[in-house]
Design an enzyme around this catalytic site. Structure first.
Site, PDB file in Angstrom:
ATOM      1  N   ASP A  45       6.368  -2.663   2.555  1.00  0.00           N
ATOM      2  CA  ASP A  45       5.911  -1.753   3.606  1.00  0.00           C
ATOM      3  C   ASP A  45       4.869  -0.788   3.061  1.00  0.00           C
ATOM      4  O   ASP A  45       4.700  -0.649   1.838  1.00  0.00           O
ATOM      5  CB  ASP A  45       7.094  -0.980   4.209  1.00  0.00           C
ATOM      6  CG  ASP A  45       7.845  -0.158   3.172  1.00  0.00           C
ATOM      7  OD1 ASP A  45       8.056  -0.651   2.039  1.00  0.00           O
ATOM      8  OD2 ASP A  45       8.229   0.990   3.474  1.00  0.00           O
ATOM      9  N   GLU A  74      10.869   0.990   1.936  1.00  0.00           N
ATOM     10  CA  GLU A  74      10.820   1.961   0.841  1.00  0.00           C
ATOM     11  C   GLU A  74      10.141   3.255   1.258  1.00  0.00           C
ATOM     12  O   GLU A  74      10.602   4.353   0.923  1.00  0.00           O
ATOM     13  CB  GLU A  74      10.095   1.350  -0.369  1.00  0.00           C
ATOM     14  CG  GLU A  74      10.234   2.156  -1.646  1.00  0.00           C
ATOM     15  CD  GLU A  74       9.163   3.243  -1.809  1.00  0.00           C
ATOM     16  OE1 GLU A  74       9.332   4.134  -2.665  1.00  0.00           O
ATOM     17  OE2 GLU A  74       8.151   3.192  -1.080  1.00  0.00           O
TER      18      GLU A  74
END
Length: 504
Positions: A122, A187
């Site tokens: 991400d 994350e």
């Protein structure tokens, strides 16, 4: 027995190592150089997926990039499992599903060490109008720099690991280690669901893992490689002051009430002085004393003042010497004020007295500082300052974020293997650095798995992670692929020699 020990000891000599590539490394490096355009195209394909984990409406994009990464690992011959984790509650979206986490493994030779690589797929939000010179989701190469969101944080390093493994397979070379991948997609939003998954898999997926490597940070320099052996923690606080039930006209009520904003500004001003020293009583008492051995790691670090100032866009630092800057960037706690919620922040002026304002600040804590102690010290200090203002307003102080610092043993075998790999690829020894920021997964992995953790960055200091115009240098990406491949060879040799030494 003595003869066998004499044969093994040179393999474990950690003071010197050859920087000349072996025959296998030369083949690997040549393959990587010849296929670098393909590797760059793969990165372009990954960057094109707007896998922003902060905005719920883009959650489907993260699932898309997870599936792309899973297919890349399956193409290597890896066994891949997509593990679902618990749902997430958003303010306006109930039970928002989280993207699956990739658990992949390649090889199960009990005679080999098992290296587990952690990375994330991400990215932080990015828009062209934020100040990007290029489309953040279209990889653009300018003067050897590959611009795009996620290039250095963390899609580039993840792909460099995959490319390194792919190279062994393409050359029909036996992988020197068993390798596992744990790749997540949340994350940047706090690794939601990851901790529970690690606990579930600690005695399964991680049962045979020997080393865990994280490549999710950057070097100290624009050109000199580094290995990271420590990060600071983070304690994030909200300070809320409420003076009335609704916003008031400053002409009608200004001068006759205790304003919430005035109280808040005074409270925030009491936290840190102009030299950067935290003013909260007792905050430095638990900071671990620095050792002579630790200070020796600072001496060879090549810190370029002008380069560092240019990278971050400031005129001066608070400190004048390299050691003082590094100590206060990595080794000492710091306090930063981040913003005020509830105050008018649009262009122009709005002549109202806000009824409630919330100040936000964080303390980056360092080894031996205790989170409950820090929380208690902050609350006591702010309550004392507030009481001296004789304000009738309501004060609420809360700790919203709590992440612990992490420190590694630089003498671990995987650090030595990484040093040797860097020396081979870059023809120089790495800086041994800490990271002033917080990377919670390092401490999370260490606490749960009890395995050896290493942070192995390949990005340059000017890559601009989380910022506009994020990039990774083509050379960093390609050399990063080489250094990861070399590391796998080196850790195999050192681990094998260590096992023989232990057996004797």
């Amino acid at each position: 027995m003595i003869f066998l020990v004499c044969l093994i000891m040179p393999l474990l000599d950690l003071s010197e190592s050859s920087s000349k590539p072996s025959d296998d490394e030369q083949k690997i490096f040549q393959y990587i150089d010849h296929h670098q355009d393909i590797f760059v195209q793969n990165l372009s394909d990954w960057v094109a997926v707007e896998s922003d984990s902060i905005q719920p409406h883009l959650r489907g994009n993260i699932t898309e990039i997870v599936k792309i990464a899973a297919d890349s690992l399956r193409a290597l011959g890896a066994t891949v499992e997509l593990r679902n984790v618990s749902a997430q509650d958003e303010p306006y979206v109930q039970n928002l599903s989280l993207p699956p986490v990739i658990l992949a493994e390649l090889g199960n030779d009990t005679e080999k060490p098992t290296v587990c690589f952690y990375g994330h797929l991400d990215v932080m939000p990015a828009k062209k109008e934020d100040g990007w010179k290029t489309d953040p989701y279209r990889l653009t190469e300018v003067d050897g720099k590959l611009y795009g969101r996620g290039t250095t944080d963390n899609k580039g390093p993840v792909l460099a690991w995959i490319n390194a493994v792919r190279t062994f397979i393409a050359l029909n070379m036996t992988l020197p280690v068993n390798i596992k991948f744990l790749l997540e997609g949340m994350e940047e939003a706090g690794s939601l669901g990851l901790e529970d998954l690690l606990k579930e898999e600690n005695k399964i997926f991680f049962s045979n893992v020997t080393y865990i490597v994280i490549s999710d940070n950057i070097w100290l320099s624009n050109e000199k490689p580094a290995l990271t052996y420590g990060t600071r923690g983070n304690a994030g606080f909200f300070v809320e002051v409420e003076c009335c039930k609704k916003d008031l006209h400053s002409g009608s009520f200004g001068g006759i009430i205790h304003e919430a904003m005035s109280d808040l500004v005074a409270l925030l001003d009491s936290l840190v002085d102009s030299s950067g020293r935290i003013l909260i009583p007792g905050i430095y008492e638990d900071v671990a004393n620095i050792t002579d051995e630790e200070m020796k790691l600072y001496a060879p670090i090549d810190f370029n003042f002008d380069e560092h100032k240019m990278n971050i866009g400031v005129k001066e630092f608070l400190y004048k010497t390299k050691d003082d800057i590094l100590l206060n960037m990595w080794r000492n706690p710091s306090l930063s004020i981040h913003g005020i919620e509830g105050a008018f922040s649009e262009p122009g002026i709005k002549t109202v007295i806000p009824s409630k304002v919330i100040g936000k600040f964080s303390i980056r804590q360092v080894p031996n500082m205790n989170l409950p102690t820090v929380e208690s010290q902050v609350k006591e200090h702010l309550n004392n300052v507030f009481s001296k203002r004789n304000s009738p307003n309501k004060l609420t102080v809360s700790m919203q974020v709590g992440a612990m610092p992490w420190i590694a043993n630089v003498k671990d075998l995987q650090y030595e293997a990484a040093r040797r790999a860097i020396k081979t690829v870059f023809q120089q020894d790495p800086d041994m650095i800490r990271d002033g920021s917080t990377i919670p997964v390092a401490k999370m992995f260490e606490d749960i798995t009890k395995k050896s953790i290493m942070m192995f960055p390949i990005g340059a200091a000017d890559d601009g992670e989380h910022s506009q115009n994020e990039k990774i240098n083509r050379l960093s990406y390609i050399n990063g692929t080489k250094v990861f491949a070399s590391f796998l060879l080196e850790i195999s040799k050192l681990h094998g020699a260590s096992k023989l030494m232990t057996a004797t």
